[in-house]
Design a protein around this motif. Structure first.
Motif, PDB file in Angstrom:
ATOM      1  N   ALA A   1      26.596  14.594  11.714  1.00  0.00           N
ATOM      2  CA  ALA A   1      25.511  14.441  10.746  1.00  0.00           C
ATOM      3  C   ALA A   1      24.696  13.183  11.027  1.00  0.00           C
ATOM      4  N   THR A   2      25.364  12.107  11.439  1.00  0.00           N
ATOM      5  CA  THR A   2      24.658  10.871  11.783  1.00  0.00           C
ATOM      6  C   THR A   2      23.687  11.100  12.923  1.00  0.00           C
ATOM      7  N   GLU A   3      24.148  11.787  13.966  1.00  0.00           N
ATOM      8  CA  GLU A   3      23.281  12.063  15.111  1.00  0.00           C
ATOM      9  C   GLU A   3      22.124  12.980  14.708  1.00  0.00           C
ATOM     10  N   ALA A   4      22.415  13.962  13.843  1.00  0.00           N
ATOM     11  CA  ALA A   4      21.367  14.879  13.399  1.00  0.00           C
ATOM     12  C   ALA A   4      20.300  14.138  12.596  1.00  0.00           C
ATOM     13  N   LEU A   5      20.719  13.232  11.704  1.00  0.00           N
ATOM     14  CA  LEU A   5      19.765  12.456  10.922  1.00  0.00           C
ATOM     15  C   LEU A   5      18.969  11.506  11.811  1.00  0.00           C
ATOM     16  N   THR A   6      19.610  10.988  12.846  1.00  0.00           N
ATOM     17  CA  THR A   6      18.914  10.110  13.786  1.00  0.00           C
ATOM     18  C   THR A   6      17.810  10.862  14.512  1.00  0.00           C
ATOM     19  N   LEU A   7      18.058  12.133  14.826  1.00  0.00           N
ATOM     20  CA  LEU A   7      17.054  12.946  15.508  1.00  0.00           C
ATOM     21  C   LEU A   7      15.827  13.198  14.642  1.00  0.00           C
ATOM     22  N   THR A   8      15.974  13.075  13.320  1.00  0.00           N
ATOM     23  CA  THR A   8      14.821  13.280  12.437  1.00  0.00           C
ATOM     24  C   THR A   8      14.010  12.004  12.242  1.00  0.00           C
TER      25      THR A   8
ATOM     26  N   LEU B   1      15.444   8.729  11.386  1.00  0.00           N
ATOM     27  CA  LEU B   1      16.130   7.630  10.717  1.00  0.00           C
ATOM     28  C   LEU B   1      16.761   6.694  11.742  1.00  0.00           C
ATOM     29  N   SER B   2      16.847   5.416  11.401  1.00  0.00           N
ATOM     30  CA  SER B   2      17.568   4.493  12.269  1.00  0.00           C
ATOM     31  C   SER B   2      19.054   4.855  12.244  1.00  0.00           C
ATOM     32  N   ARG B   3      19.775   4.447  13.279  1.00  0.00           N
ATOM     33  CA  ARG B   3      21.187   4.836  13.370  1.00  0.00           C
ATOM     34  C   ARG B   3      22.000   4.283  12.204  1.00  0.00           C
ATOM     35  N   GLU B   4      21.736   3.034  11.812  1.00  0.00           N
ATOM     36  CA  GLU B   4      22.490   2.446  10.710  1.00  0.00           C
ATOM     37  C   GLU B   4      22.209   3.173   9.398  1.00  0.00           C
ATOM     38  N   SER B   5      20.934   3.496   9.162  1.00  0.00           N
ATOM     39  CA  SER B   5      20.592   4.226   7.942  1.00  0.00           C
ATOM     40  C   SER B   5      21.208   5.614   7.942  1.00  0.00           C
ATOM     41  N   ALA B   6      21.152   6.271   9.109  1.00  0.00           N
ATOM     42  CA  ALA B   6      21.714   7.615   9.221  1.00  0.00           C
ATOM     43  C   ALA B   6      23.225   7.596   8.974  1.00  0.00           C
ATOM     44  N   LYS B   7      23.894   6.595   9.514  1.00  0.00           N
ATOM     45  CA  LYS B   7      25.348   6.487   9.328  1.00  0.00           C
ATOM     46  C   LYS B   7      25.691   6.278   7.854  1.00  0.00           C
ATOM     47  N   PHE B   8      24.932   5.399   7.195  1.00  0.00           N
ATOM     48  CA  PHE B   8      25.196   5.116   5.786  1.00  0.00           C
ATOM     49  C   PHE B   8      24.948   6.341   4.916  1.00  0.00           C
ATOM     50  N   GLN B   9      23.820   7.023   5.150  1.00  0.00           N
ATOM     51  CA  GLN B   9      23.487   8.190   4.340  1.00  0.00           C
ATOM     52  C   GLN B   9      24.481   9.324   4.560  1.00  0.00           C
ATOM     53  N   ALA B  10      24.929   9.508   5.804  1.00  0.00           N
ATOM     54  CA  ALA B  10      25.896  10.571   6.096  1.00  0.00           C
ATOM     55  C   ALA B  10      27.225  10.307   5.392  1.00  0.00           C
ATOM     56  N   ARG B  11      27.691   9.074   5.458  1.00  0.00           N
ATOM     57  CA  ARG B  11      28.967   8.747   4.812  1.00  0.00           C
ATOM     58  C   ARG B  11      28.838   8.807   3.293  1.00  0.00           C
TER      59      ARG B  11
ATOM     60  N   THR C   1      22.001   4.741  -3.148  1.00  0.00           N
ATOM     61  CA  THR C   1      21.564   3.616  -3.973  1.00  0.00           C
ATOM     62  C   THR C   1      20.617   2.695  -3.211  1.00  0.00           C
ATOM     63  N   THR C   2      20.027   3.183  -2.139  1.00  0.00           N
ATOM     64  CA  THR C   2      19.128   2.359  -1.344  1.00  0.00           C
ATOM     65  C   THR C   2      17.726   2.941  -1.376  1.00  0.00           C
ATOM     66  N   SER C   3      16.756   2.138  -0.908  1.00  0.00           N
ATOM     67  CA  SER C   3      15.366   2.594  -0.869  1.00  0.00           C
ATOM     68  C   SER C   3      15.173   3.704   0.156  1.00  0.00           C
ATOM     69  N   GLU C   4      16.152   3.894   1.062  1.00  0.00           N
ATOM     70  CA  GLU C   4      16.039   4.938   2.079  1.00  0.00           C
ATOM     71  C   GLU C   4      16.315   6.320   1.512  1.00  0.00           C
TER      72      GLU C   4
ATOM     73  N   VAL D   1      14.565  18.834   6.379  1.00  0.00           N
ATOM     74  CA  VAL D   1      15.678  18.943   7.331  1.00  0.00           C
ATOM     75  C   VAL D   1      16.803  17.997   6.928  1.00  0.00           C
ATOM     76  N   ARG D   2      16.452  16.749   6.610  1.00  0.00           N
ATOM     77  CA  ARG D   2      17.484  15.791   6.178  1.00  0.00           C
ATOM     78  C   ARG D   2      18.177  16.272   4.912  1.00  0.00           C
ATOM     79  N   ARG D   3      17.396  16.853   4.014  1.00  0.00           N
ATOM     80  CA  ARG D   3      17.967  17.336   2.747  1.00  0.00           C
ATOM     81  C   ARG D   3      18.993  18.437   3.003  1.00  0.00           C
ATOM     82  N   ARG D   4      18.693  19.347   3.939  1.00  0.00           N
ATOM     83  CA  ARG D   4      19.651  20.421   4.251  1.00  0.00           C
ATOM     84  C   ARG D   4      20.922  19.852   4.870  1.00  0.00           C
ATOM     85  N   ILE D   5      20.775  18.854   5.733  1.00  0.00           N
ATOM     86  CA  ILE D   5      21.944  18.228   6.359  1.00  0.00           C
ATOM     87  C   ILE D   5      22.848  17.610   5.304  1.00  0.00           C
ATOM     88  N   LEU D   6      22.253  16.878   4.368  1.00  0.00           N
ATOM     89  CA  LEU D   6      23.055  16.194   3.357  1.00  0.00           C
ATOM     90  C   LEU D   6      23.652  17.153   2.340  1.00  0.00           C
TER      91      LEU D   6
END
Length: 266
Positions: A21-28, A30-40, A49-52, A61-66
């Protein structure tokens, strides 16, 4: 012991799922750190709880992943808890309980070491990226997000219905640029795509226009129907855009004067 193996297997799968999921969000985009946080956050149900979070939920696409992550996370947490309970309930005594606890700690420690290993990290990233690009249609970048430069400006898709004001017009006849709307592309009903269309491009019913401009104005254009009312709405939109341009010119002139006080002194 089977419950312990099951528990470690579920934890391993959880790490793999969040990594994909982190890699998928990165492809859309998002930065890797943001993608990792959102996936977890999505997988564990911790929430956003963040502005991201707005960047995530506003992107389809991100919404479907999450959403998929949340569903898998709920099932995973239930499985982990049940396996953890079975691991220690079935222990024969204190010695067996302690040995299982130590095995569990050793297994988790090994998984963490493997997850943080740089070589393995690069290998997994390459494999996941290759697989996602090979078998999915995830957008490489969130172009709509990149073009949402300021305020109420953004990108919007508009489907042209037969009764719409835009239907059966040439792009030059529609005069959308005078309304402040830019046509980035047209998706035809037969799946062909017209990129950077010209004034001679014909707008057909059932076309999907990719537009950039002020979102309230684009929403009004989407609801505009053919006829006298539609023509009146077009003239009002042109007048509104002209007013905005005049206000922008005044603001730019004021900014020039503020940045060059010598001009005022002369």
């Amino acid at each position: 012991m089977a419950a312990l193996v099951s528990l470690l297997t579920v934890i391993t799968l959880s790490l793999v799922i969040t990594r994909i999921a982190t890699e998928a969000l990165t492809l859309t985009g998002l930065s890797r750190e943001s993608a990792k946080f959102q996936a977890r956050s999505a997988f564990t149900g911790a929430g956003f709880t963040t502005s991201e979070s707005e960047q995530v939920v506003s992107h389809p696409v991100r919404r479907r992943i999450l959403m998929l992550l949340m569903m898998l996370g709920n099932a995973g947490i239930v499985t982990v808890v049940s396996s953890l309970v079975l691991t220690f309930i079935s222990a024969a005594g204190p010695a067996d309980w302690l040995s299982r606890f130590l095995l569990l700690l050793a297994g988790i420690a090994l998984l963490l070491v493997l997850a943080k290993n740089r070589w393995i990290d690069r290998l997994i990233s390459r494999l996941v990226n290759w697989a996602l690009k090979r078998w999915t249609d995830i957008d490489l970048r969130d172009y709509a997000g990149l073009l949402r430069l300021h305020g109420k400006y953004g990108v919007m898709e508009l489907k042209v219905e037969p009764e719409d004001w835009l239907a059966n017009k040439l792009l030059s006849e529609a005069g959308l640029r005078s309304e402040g709307a830019l046509v980035l592309g047209i998706q035809r009903a037969d799946k062909t795509y017209v990129g950077a269309p010209r004034g001679s491009t014909h707008i057909r019913p059932h076309d999907i226009l990719i537009l950039y401009g002020r979102l309230p104005a684009l929403a009004e254009l989407d609801s505009r129907r053919a006829g006298i009312a539609g023509e009146r709405a077009h003239r009002e939109a042109v007048a509104m855009q002209q007013k905005l341009i005049e206000e922008q010119n005044k603001q730019e002139e004021q900014d020039k004067q503020d940045s060059n006080p010598q001009v005022l002194e002369r």
